[in-house]
Design a protein around this motif. Structure first.
Motif, PDB file in Angstrom:
ATOM      1  N   LYS A 188       3.154   5.256   0.076  1.00 31.23           N
ATOM      2  CA  LYS A 188       4.215   4.393   0.624  1.00 31.23           C
ATOM      3  C   LYS A 188       5.460   4.335  -0.264  1.00 31.23           C
ATOM      4  O   LYS A 188       6.565   4.178   0.234  1.00 31.23           O
ATOM      5  N   LYS A 189       5.300   4.487  -1.571  1.00 32.34           N
ATOM      6  CA  LYS A 189       6.453   4.439  -2.483  1.00 32.34           C
ATOM      7  C   LYS A 189       7.368   5.660  -2.324  1.00 32.34           C
ATOM      8  O   LYS A 189       8.510   5.640  -2.779  1.00 32.34           O
ATOM      9  N   PHE A 245       4.325  -3.815   7.320  1.00 26.69           N
ATOM     10  CA  PHE A 245       3.790  -2.552   7.833  1.00 26.69           C
ATOM     11  C   PHE A 245       3.701  -2.615   9.350  1.00 26.69           C
ATOM     12  O   PHE A 245       3.438  -3.671   9.927  1.00 26.69           O
ATOM     13  N   SER A 251       1.808  -1.001  12.624  1.00 29.02           N
ATOM     14  CA  SER A 251       0.731  -0.223  13.222  1.00 29.02           C
ATOM     15  C   SER A 251       1.141  -0.014  14.680  1.00 29.02           C
ATOM     16  O   SER A 251       1.076  -0.931  15.492  1.00 29.02           O
ATOM     17  N   ASN A 295      -6.559  -7.492   5.460  1.00 31.85           N
ATOM     18  CA  ASN A 295      -7.395  -6.571   6.230  1.00 31.85           C
ATOM     19  C   ASN A 295      -8.774  -7.146   6.536  1.00 31.85           C
ATOM     20  O   ASN A 295      -9.547  -7.447   5.641  1.00 31.85           O
ATOM     21  N   TRP A 339      -4.329   4.746   7.750  1.00 26.63           N
ATOM     22  CA  TRP A 339      -3.763   3.864   6.731  1.00 26.63           C
ATOM     23  C   TRP A 339      -4.120   4.329   5.329  1.00 26.63           C
ATOM     24  O   TRP A 339      -3.310   4.212   4.403  1.00 26.63           O
ATOM     25  N   LYS A 340      -5.318   4.865   5.158  1.00 21.34           N
ATOM     26  CA  LYS A 340      -5.708   5.379   3.828  1.00 21.34           C
ATOM     27  C   LYS A 340      -4.849   6.567   3.417  1.00 21.34           C
ATOM     28  O   LYS A 340      -4.651   6.815   2.229  1.00 21.34           O
ATOM     29  N   MET A 397      -1.042   4.566   2.579  1.00 25.64           N
ATOM     30  CA  MET A 397      -0.889   3.568   1.514  1.00 25.64           C
ATOM     31  C   MET A 397      -0.644   4.166   0.122  1.00 25.64           C
ATOM     32  O   MET A 397       0.234   3.688  -0.589  1.00 25.64           O
ATOM     33  N   ALA A 423       0.993   4.697  11.289  1.00 28.47           N
ATOM     34  CA  ALA A 423       0.990   3.766  10.164  1.00 28.47           C
ATOM     35  C   ALA A 423       2.365   3.967   9.543  1.00 28.47           C
ATOM     36  O   ALA A 423       2.683   5.082   9.112  1.00 28.47           O
TER      37      ALA A 423
END
Length: 164
Positions: free
Chosen positions: A39-40, A50, A52, A145, A32-33, A36, A75
């Motif tokens: 994501k744009k 989102f 998973s 989270n 996820w790191k 994120m 992700a």
């Protein structure tokens, strides 16, 4: 525990980042790191939710618990189309099919208890069995989270049991 809603999911197109891992070597946080901040870059994003996603090589993954057994973890976000996929990302198409959708509220530490209920209690006592399609958690605006007030949904692929 709560009963699920049974939903027919239409074909769903996702774009994101995937990694092979096991429960013993869980790298979900790192996955996820890596998504994120980027994501744009994903075009044609349909919603702010989102996904998973877990893709298992076969249904035998669930025959006996082995925390070292690997699967593919994603992700991702839902997209209208997959014409453009950013460098370093991939597309995943979840085929249409039945899903048992379980609402979940709680922190990450409570997730194993929920899955234990689904696999050991609800599924064997239902008219359904697992189907070989991706499993996923859908995290919308109420997802926080690792917060006890966090809300998400667990989507488990199912099909009607065959009469023996």
């Amino acid at each position: 525990m709560i009963s699920p809603t049974i939903i027919t999911l239409p074909e769903t197109k996702l774009v994101g980042i995937k990694k092979r891992m096991s429960l013993l070597n869980n790298q979900t946080g790192q996955l996820w790191k890596s998504l994120m901040p980027r994501k744009k870059e994903i075009r044609h994003n349909i919603s702010g939710e989102f996904y998973s996603v877990e893709v298992h090589d076969s249904l035998s993954y669930f025959d006996s618990f082995d925390p070292a057994r690997e699967f593919e973890k994603w992700a991702a976000v839902k997209v209208e189309d997959v014409v453009f996929v950013p460098v370093g990302m991939e597309k995943l198409v979840i085929p249409t099919g039945l899903y048992a959708v379980f609402p979940f509220r709680g922190s990450e530490s409570e997730v194993p208890k929920m899955y234990q209920y689904i696999m050991s209690d609800w599924l064997p006592n239902s008219v359904y069995e697992l189907d070989h399609r991706p499993h996923f958690a859908l995290m919308g605006e109420k997802y926080k989270n690792n917060d006890p007030d966090s809300e998400e949904e667990f989507w488990v692929p199912v099909k009607l049991k065959h009469n023996e």
